[in-house]
Design an enzyme around this catalytic site. Structure first.
Site, short mmCIF file in Angstrom:
data_model
loop_
_atom_site.label_atom_id
_atom_site.label_comp_id
_atom_site.label_asym_id
_atom_site.label_seq_id
_atom_site.Cartn_x
_atom_site.Cartn_y
_atom_site.Cartn_z
N LYS A 69 0.81 -1.23 0.00
CA LYS A 69 0.00 0.00 0.00
C LYS A 69 0.85 1.28 0.00
CE LYS A 69 -4.14 -1.94 2.17
NZ LYS A 69 -5.13 -1.77 3.26
N ASP A 105 -10.33 2.57 2.50
CA ASP A 105 -10.57 1.95 3.80
C ASP A 105 -11.38 2.88 4.71
OD1 ASP A 105 -9.32 -0.46 3.29
OD2 ASP A 105 -7.37 0.21 4.02
#
Length: 287
Positions: A69, A105
């Site tokens: 990420k 997220d």
């Protein structure tokens, strides 16, 4: 000339455990859309070359998971303000010839809170806005969730971690609203906590449980856990025993997938009971 069907991916190392292909495959079938969503296992050393070769491989974008990420963040040509703030990217797509990166997220977590606790949480449920949200853990998920809660307008956020230095580092997101406390200080924070969130691996299958007495939590508080294997962690079981709303980790996984699917395949899908039931069945079959 035949126009190729859109191809998207989830990339990680390892990646065999990912449920993302099930989620996106469900939506592709549900909407009758042509396209594919594939698992790709890429070693960290090879990740930059993988990203640079996306268009040549025919990918329109994809999801990024552990451990890539932060590398995806650095390799994105255009970042959303949310991704810039979080410092990590989990969703990639091409737009105007450039590689864009976002972190879904935060909105995924908030969407699941709204679905579980009532749209417009916390005002819609009577949980006092002034009460703190207490976040356990200081990793990437904690950072994303803190950014989401800041965007939602909560004015008191407490973060606790066994490594105090990592918790202190998260206060930089908004020093006026985020406070770091030691792990030992968690019980003392509970009486003023409107939402307790576990972002650690404690309670995950194969890990130690999160041992925490929830008795001091207010009667209007809610408890969330981002762990979804098992679906009901000991923390969530304890919350239900106390009669508190318990928000499991699966919803965050499902809701964070929505923006990417919309970007790649041109249709905004729904996190439906049928989708949830399909993933729950898979979790029970494979763990």
């Amino acid at each position: 000339m035949t126009i190729p069907h859109p191809r998207a991916f989830v990339v990680g190392h390892p990646i065999a455990h990912s449920r993302s292909p099930l989620i996106h495959g469900h939506w592709l079938a549900e909407h009758g859309l042509p396209g594919a969503y594939e698992r790709v296992d890429v070693h960290p050393d090879a990740f930059p070359d993988f990203v640079r070769g996306l268009r040549a491989e025919g990918f329109v974008g994809g999801n990024v998971t552990i451990p890539h990420k932060e590398a995806a963040f650095r390799l994105s040509q255009v970042l959303t303000p949310r991704a810039e703030r979080i410092g990590a990217v989990n969703t990639l797509w091409f737009e105007d010839g450039r590689l864009h990166g976002d972190n879904t997220d935060a909105p995924g977590f908030l969407a699941h809170l709204d679905a579980s606790l009532g749209a417009g949480w916390p005002e819609a449920t009577g949980v006092a806005d002034a009460r703190a949200a207490l976040v356990l853990g200081a990793g990437g998920a904690a950072r994303a969730i803190l950014v989401g809660l800041l965007e939602r307008g909560l004015d008191r956020l407490i973060v606790a971690n066994r490594s105090a230095e990592r918790a202190e580092g998260l206060t930089a997101l908004d020093p006026s609203r985020i406070t770091a406390v030691s792990w030992d200080a968690v019980p003392a924070q509970l009486p003023e906590t409107g939402l307790l969130i576990n972002t650690t691996a404690l309670g995950m299958a194969g890990q130690d449980p999160l041992s925490l007495d929830l008795a001091p939590l207010p009667g209007a508080a809610a408890v969330a856990d981002i762990v979804y294997v098992p679906l009901e962690t000991p923390l969530l079981a304890a919350a239900r025993t106390r009669g508190l709303p318990a928000v499991d980790g699966l919803g965050m996984l499902l809701h964070q997938a929505v923006p990417g699917f919309s970007r790649w395949f041109g249709r905004t899908p729904e996190v439906s009971p049928a989708l949830r039931a399909r993933i729950v069945a898979d979790l029970r079959s494979h763990g």
